[in-house]
Write a protein that holds these residues in place. Structure first.
Motif, mmCIF file in Angstrom:
data_model
loop_
_atom_site.group_PDB
_atom_site.id
_atom_site.type_symbol
_atom_site.label_atom_id
_atom_site.label_comp_id
_atom_site.label_asym_id
_atom_site.label_seq_id
_atom_site.Cartn_x
_atom_site.Cartn_y
_atom_site.Cartn_z
ATOM 1 N N LEU A 47 0.813 -1.222 0.000
ATOM 2 C CA LEU A 47 0.000 0.000 0.000
ATOM 3 C C LEU A 47 0.847 1.275 0.000
ATOM 4 C CD1 LEU A 47 -2.976 0.844 -0.050
ATOM 5 C CD2 LEU A 47 -2.932 0.870 2.449
ATOM 6 N N PRO A 48 1.934 1.368 0.785
ATOM 7 C CA PRO A 48 2.748 2.591 0.724
ATOM 8 C C PRO A 48 3.790 2.576 -0.386
ATOM 9 C CG PRO A 48 3.574 1.188 2.466
ATOM 10 C CD PRO A 48 2.355 0.486 1.903
ATOM 11 N N VAL A 49 3.950 1.436 -1.077
ATOM 12 C CA VAL A 49 5.012 1.326 -2.083
ATOM 13 C C VAL A 49 4.558 1.824 -3.445
ATOM 14 C CG1 VAL A 49 6.645 -0.231 -3.228
ATOM 15 C CG2 VAL A 49 6.014 -0.623 -0.832
ATOM 16 N N PHE A 50 3.332 1.494 -3.848
ATOM 17 C CA PHE A 50 2.863 1.895 -5.173
ATOM 18 C C PHE A 50 2.968 3.407 -5.406
ATOM 19 C CE2 PHE A 50 0.632 -2.289 -5.409
ATOM 20 C CZ PHE A 50 1.136 -2.689 -6.646
ATOM 21 N N PRO A 51 2.552 4.269 -4.448
ATOM 22 C CA PRO A 51 2.674 5.710 -4.708
ATOM 23 C C PRO A 51 4.110 6.174 -4.919
ATOM 24 C CG PRO A 51 1.160 5.299 -2.891
ATOM 25 C CD PRO A 51 1.833 4.004 -3.180
ATOM 26 N N LEU A 52 5.082 5.456 -4.341
ATOM 27 C CA LEU A 52 6.484 5.857 -4.467
ATOM 28 C C LEU A 52 7.025 5.659 -5.882
ATOM 29 C CD1 LEU A 52 7.993 4.500 -1.127
ATOM 30 C CD2 LEU A 52 7.242 6.828 -1.659
ATOM 31 N N LEU A 53 6.259 4.968 -6.726
ATOM 32 C CA LEU A 53 6.696 4.785 -8.108
ATOM 33 C C LEU A 53 6.893 6.134 -8.798
ATOM 34 C CD1 LEU A 53 7.230 2.334 -10.001
ATOM 35 C CD2 LEU A 53 4.891 2.612 -10.834
ATOM 36 N N VAL A 54 6.157 7.159 -8.383
ATOM 37 C CA VAL A 54 6.237 8.461 -9.053
ATOM 38 C C VAL A 54 7.521 9.212 -8.717
ATOM 39 C CG1 VAL A 54 3.731 8.644 -9.091
ATOM 40 C CG2 VAL A 54 5.006 9.736 -7.234
ATOM 41 N N LEU A 55 8.320 8.728 -7.778
ATOM 42 C CA LEU A 55 9.587 9.387 -7.492
ATOM 43 C C LEU A 55 10.457 9.473 -8.737
ATOM 44 C CD1 LEU A 55 10.600 7.909 -4.001
ATOM 45 C CD2 LEU A 55 9.882 10.261 -4.522
ATOM 46 N N GLY A 56 10.335 8.484 -9.621
ATOM 47 C CA GLY A 56 11.131 8.494 -10.844
ATOM 48 C C GLY A 56 10.789 9.638 -11.769
ATOM 49 N N LEU A 57 9.612 10.258 -11.588
ATOM 50 C CA LEU A 57 9.224 11.414 -12.385
ATOM 51 C C LEU A 57 9.414 12.719 -11.609
ATOM 52 C CD1 LEU A 57 5.901 9.994 -13.882
ATOM 53 C CD2 LEU A 57 8.189 9.952 -14.892
ATOM 54 N N VAL A 58 9.268 12.659 -10.301
ATOM 55 C CA VAL A 58 9.383 13.861 -9.478
ATOM 56 C C VAL A 58 10.839 14.297 -9.331
ATOM 57 C CG1 VAL A 58 9.017 14.794 -7.155
ATOM 58 C CG2 VAL A 58 7.250 13.392 -8.231
ATOM 59 N N VAL A 59 11.732 13.343 -9.101
ATOM 60 C CA VAL A 59 13.134 13.682 -8.839
ATOM 61 C C VAL A 59 13.802 14.406 -10.017
ATOM 62 C CG1 VAL A 59 15.428 12.683 -8.437
ATOM 63 C CG2 VAL A 59 13.483 11.943 -7.054
ATOM 64 N N PRO A 60 13.653 13.942 -11.266
ATOM 65 C CA PRO A 60 14.307 14.682 -12.363
ATOM 66 C C PRO A 60 13.769 16.091 -12.567
ATOM 67 C CG PRO A 60 13.724 12.457 -13.068
ATOM 68 C CD PRO A 60 13.045 12.698 -11.755
ATOM 69 N N LEU A 61 12.557 16.370 -12.072
ATOM 70 C CA LEU A 61 11.950 17.694 -12.230
ATOM 71 C C LEU A 61 12.001 18.501 -10.941
ATOM 72 C CD1 LEU A 61 8.738 16.782 -14.285
ATOM 73 C CD2 LEU A 61 10.989 17.471 -15.138
ATOM 74 N N TRP A 62 12.840 18.098 -10.002
ATOM 75 C CA TRP A 62 12.828 18.708 -8.680
ATOM 76 C C TRP A 62 13.123 20.200 -8.763
ATOM 77 C CZ3 TRP A 62 10.856 16.804 -4.454
ATOM 78 C CH2 TRP A 62 11.102 17.441 -3.230
ATOM 79 N N GLY A 63 12.373 20.987 -8.009
ATOM 80 C CA GLY A 63 12.581 22.424 -7.978
ATOM 81 C C GLY A 63 11.275 23.168 -8.190
ATOM 82 N N ARG A 64 11.279 24.455 -7.878
ATOM 83 C CA ARG A 64 10.081 25.268 -8.037
ATOM 84 C C ARG A 64 9.791 25.504 -9.514
ATOM 85 N NH1 ARG A 64 9.952 31.022 -5.158
ATOM 86 N NH2 ARG A 64 9.973 29.626 -3.328
ATOM 87 N N PRO A 65 8.567 25.204 -9.978
ATOM 88 C CA PRO A 65 8.249 25.445 -11.386
ATOM 89 C C PRO A 65 8.306 26.931 -11.719
ATOM 90 C CG PRO A 65 6.608 24.022 -10.352
ATOM 91 C CD PRO A 65 7.449 24.587 -9.255
#
Length: 212
Positions: A47-65
């Motif tokens: 249950l807490p692992v599936f949402p962490l899949l999005v880290l692969g998209l969040v980390v490369p875009l890290w920072g204030r838009p």
């Protein structure tokens, strides 16, 4: 020092899909009274692992838009990640935990409807992940050009497979491994860049020092 940070970020984005791939190896192939306990228990753990899949998209875009095209695409990627985290967790809870529990306790006729609802939730989540992936790849393409293409190709193929494979062996396991490879490639591509974002094919100008 920079290489150590890159290694840490790469580990951060690849651990969740690798954990899901490992879970897929032990995931029961079918939900029966004999496997129901393991089925529900595994989905509780995940249950807490599936949402962490999005880290692969969040980390490369890290920072204030910023207030530009990249910023708008980044916000779209974040919205897609949120959609995936919410709705795929719904699949995990409904078709995983709930369905496993009712079958384990001999409740007849409920599992089928739970699976139907779970599939709808899961598909919505995967669509959100696909939108987030496209937006993320678009931002990285604008910043880094053709270097993003290998990771983007693997990522979009994994999204397509994820729509009906979940994490079941064999295709679901290879889908999770595909996400791990794609996230690693995208993170490495983002980490190699220097200077301000650029348009694809545009040469990078030396960065000028300005006062804050």
């Amino acid at each position: 020092m920079r290489s150590l940070r890159t290694a840490r970020l790469t580990a951060l984005v690849t651990v969740p899909p690798l954990l899901l791939a490992a879970a897929g190896l032990v995931h029961p192939r079918h939900l029966t009274p004999a496997t129901a306990g393991d089925w529900a228990g595994l989905h509780i753990v995940l249950l807490p692992v599936f949402p962490l899949l999005v880290l692969g998209l969040v980390v490369p875009l890290w920072g204030r838009p910023r207030r530009d095209v990249d910023g708008a695409l980044t916000l779209l990627a974040w919205a897609g990640c949120l959609c995936f985290a919410a709705y795929y967790s719904g699949l995990d809870a409904v078709a995983g935990i709930s369905a496993g529990t009712v079958v384990e306790h001999g409740v007849h006729g409920a599992a089928g409807r739970l699976f139907a609802t779970g599939d709808e939730l899961g598909l919505t989540g995967v669509y959100g992940l696909a939108v987030a992936s496209l937006a993320c790849c678009a931002v990285l393409w604008r910043r880094h050009g053709v270097r993003v293409l290998p990771g983007a190709a693997v990522l979009l193929a994994a999204c397509w497979s994820f729509a009906d494979s979940h994490i079941f062996w064999p295709r679901g396991v290879f889908t999770m491994l595909g996400f791990a490879v794609a996230f690693a490639l995208l993170t490495l591509t983002a980490a190699r860049s220097a200077g301000p974002p650029r348009e694809p094919g545009q040469s990078r100008e030396p960065e000028r020092l300005t006062n804050p």
